[in-house]
Enzyme design. Structure first.
Site, PDB file in Angstrom:
ATOM      1  N   MET A  43       0.832  -1.209   0.000  1.00 52.98           N
ATOM      2  CA  MET A  43       0.000   0.000   0.000  1.00 52.98           C
ATOM      3  C   MET A  43       0.868   1.261   0.000  1.00 52.98           C
ATOM      4  SD  MET A  43      -2.961  -1.313   2.613  1.00 52.98           S
ATOM      5  CE  MET A  43      -1.876  -1.516   4.018  1.00 52.98           C
ATOM      6  N   ASP A  44       1.404   1.598  -1.142  1.00 52.07           N
ATOM      7  CA  ASP A  44       2.357   2.701  -1.248  1.00 52.07           C
ATOM      8  C   ASP A  44       1.660   3.961  -1.760  1.00 52.07           C
ATOM      9  OD1 ASP A  44       5.528   3.099  -3.074  1.00 52.07           O
ATOM     10  OD2 ASP A  44       4.748   4.045  -1.259  1.00 52.07           O
ATOM     11  N   GLY A  45       1.997   5.101  -1.157  1.00 54.32           N
ATOM     12  CA  GLY A  45       1.501   6.363  -1.699  1.00 54.32           C
ATOM     13  C   GLY A  45       0.564   7.139  -0.788  1.00 54.32           C
ATOM     14  N   SER A 237       1.189  -0.173  -5.436  1.00 52.34           N
ATOM     15  CA  SER A 237       0.672   1.076  -6.002  1.00 52.34           C
ATOM     16  C   SER A 237       1.787   2.101  -6.172  1.00 52.34           C
ATOM     17  CB  SER A 237      -0.432   1.634  -5.096  1.00 52.34           C
ATOM     18  OG  SER A 237       0.019   1.691  -3.762  1.00 52.34           O
TER      19      SER A 237
END
Lengths: 292, 250
Positions: A43-45, A237
């Site tokens: 879950m990047d960003g 992501s």
């Protein structure tokens, strides 16, 4: 004015019903092909989302949580049984203490909300596992995680693995330790059992006994992630193309997919695209699974 | 008509419609990929001819160690592999790890190094040539046995050491840290550096069991099957890598 509000409400309701119908229709079509058994998410960003929208600290992660719940619902509706999320890496402890505190509070809050009657866990019969070196967590977060695992232990429709205080290399070191401990315990019991028959064996002790060689399957069995099969898809992501120490052992045959959207922006279309690519490459993935 | 037969017929028709729609969706996706492939092909040609600016000054120093994951079937095309290595050399890449699952590249390592010329083998030859000669390349060859089984060997070594220390009277808990694993791997010959960039030459973006221990922060980029490799695509992948900024979790 009142009439307009009612009209807007009806339009919104109609739109919602239409979207739900279209989504179910799309899943009906996708179900013709092979459906992944296990999908994992990095879950990047969240922080970039927070910055670009000038949100208050922590709101990016909250938006990310909403996105996660939405995606998990889609996964379970589509028939994907296992989902794994990279919630907090051991490396993330290096962040500013204030940010770590906000994240830990959010994690505890969301873990506790999983146990509420109306939560997704009860809706879909999800068993929750918290994967990682839980001893690194605050007592309250660890207690919440253990409570959630206990409360959902009898659920058997789907599985959610939440990687928290996790890195793959820590997992590998831990699994290697456990595999070695099992072998050493086996030798020790061999010495103990032979106590009456072989004084020399007892005197020399377990440390002199030859041990059966540890192999990669022994290590795999002792991984935190042994509760789930290997992921079919890893979705990260924000367009980043690295795994950042996530499921390195388990992803030999996983399709790696990196949509450019920030995590709070990831939605149904990205999941559908990931599944379509999985279906396109299915025979190749089956072939390499046999090879590796 | 019997209602049950009618229901069955509706079900069969529904099933057919469902399958038809599924195939249509996949045809559309395939068309999209064909179009994207065409665009990428044109772009690669423009990049390698120097028409598209921005790719000519690659900060190649940022690529300290590059890995190539190649399908074992394609790995038998030695001349294609050598051509790829020649392109990498011309771009200034000096250290390359070549990986395929079945060890086909490993079996051909001497041949590849000889045909490539001005190349030495990691762990066998000295690193001095690398420092002296700009065009010299260091090649490492790896396969599936250098991954999980190497970790198992390291665990065996640590267990053996633990038993020896125990026999010598050293009392401690059996806990193998990441550093212990890293040191054990290095001592049994698995101490090659982590690649900065890993290029996958195959039908899908999968790392195919590349040694897990070495992939922590590696950028993994999907190229194409080896037979469709393009120099321009290679330049673009390296260029994009040089613009990446990692936080390492912070």
């Amino acid at each position: 004015m009142e009439t307009q509000r009612v009209d807007d409400g009806i339009v919104a309701q109609f739109f919602e019903v239409l979207c739900s119908f279209l989504q179910r229709f799309l899943f009906w079509i996708l179900s013709v092909g092979p459906i992944p058994v296990h999908i994992s998410f990095i879950m990047d960003g969240n922080r970039r989302y927070e910055k670009t929208r000038k949100l208050e600290p922590g709101m990016g992660h909250r938006a990310g949580y909403i996105s996660l719940m939405s995606l998990l619902k889609y996964c379970y509706q589509l028939g994907i049984k296992y989902a794994t999320v990279y919630a907090f890496s051991i490396d993330n402890f290096k962040r500013r203490p204030e940010e770590v505190r906000i994240l830990m509070e959010l994690l505890q809050e969301k873990i506790e909300s999983l146990l509420k009657a109306e939560s997704i866990v009860h809706q879909y019969g999800i068993r929750v596992h918290f994967i990682g070196n839980l001893n690194l967590l605050d007592d309250s977060v660890r207690a919440a995680a253990e409570k959630a695992m206990l409360a959902t232990a009898s659920n058997n429709q789907a599985v959610l693995c939440v990687c928290i205080a996790y890195t793959s290399t820590d997992e590998i070191a831990h699994a290697s330790t456990e595999a070695s401990r099992n072998i050493y315990t086996e030798i020790q019991s061999r010495v103990t059992d032979a106590a009456d028959d072989d004084d020399d064996l007892v005197k020399s002790g377990p440390q002199t006994q030859e041990h059966p060689a540890i192999n990669s399957e022994d290590i795999t069995k002792n991984m935190y992630m042994a509760v789930a099969p290997e992921p079919d898809i890893v979705l990260r992501s924000s367009g980043e193309t690295r795994l950042s120490n996530f499921l390195l052992w388990q992803t030999s045959n996983s399709i790696l997919y990196s949509p450019g959207a920030l995590w709070p922006e990831v939605g149904l279309k990205h999941l559908v695209w990931a599944v379509l690519n999985f279906q396109r490459n299915y025979s190749y993935l089956q072939k390499i699974r046999k090879q590796t | 008509m019997d209602p049950r037969l009618q229901a069955l017929e509706f079900w069969n028709i529904g099933n057919l419609v469902q399958r038809l729609l599924w195939h249509i969706v996949h045809i559309v996706v395939s068309l999209w990929y064909s179009l994207a492939g065409l665009v990428q092909s044109v772009e690669s040609n423009l990049i390698s001819k120097g028409v598209l600016k921005g790719y000519d000054n690659l900060e190649i120093g940022k690529v300290k160690y590059l890995a190539l994951v190649i399908e074992s079937e394609d790995a038998r095309r030695i001349f294609e592999v050598i051509e790829l290595l020649q392109w990498l050399r011309s771009l200034g890449v000096k250290q390359v790890c070549l990986y395929d699952v079945n060890g086909v590249l490993k079996q051909s390592k001497e041949v590849i190094a000889k045909l490539l010329g001005n190349a030495s083998l990691f762990g066998v030859d000295s690193v001095e040539d690398l420092k002296c000669d700009e065009k010299h390349m260091m090649l490492e060859f790896a396969s599936i046995s250098d991954g999980k089984e190497a970790v198992a060997k390291a665990a065996n070594l640590l267990l053996k050491r633990f038993k020896s220390e125990n026999a010598a009277g050293v009392q401690k808990d059996m806990v193998f840290t990441e550093q212990d694993m890293f040191d054990a791997l290095k001592s049994i010959g698995y101490g090659a550096p982590d690649p900065d960039l890993l290029l996958v030459y195959g039908p899908a973006r999968c790392h195919l069991g590349f040694p897990a221990w070495r992939l922590r922060y590696t950028e993994i980029v999907h190229m194409s099957p080896l037979k469709h490799k393009k120099r321009g695509a290679l330049m673009k992948a390296i260029y994009k890598f040089t613009t990446v900024r990692q936080n390492y979790g912070k």
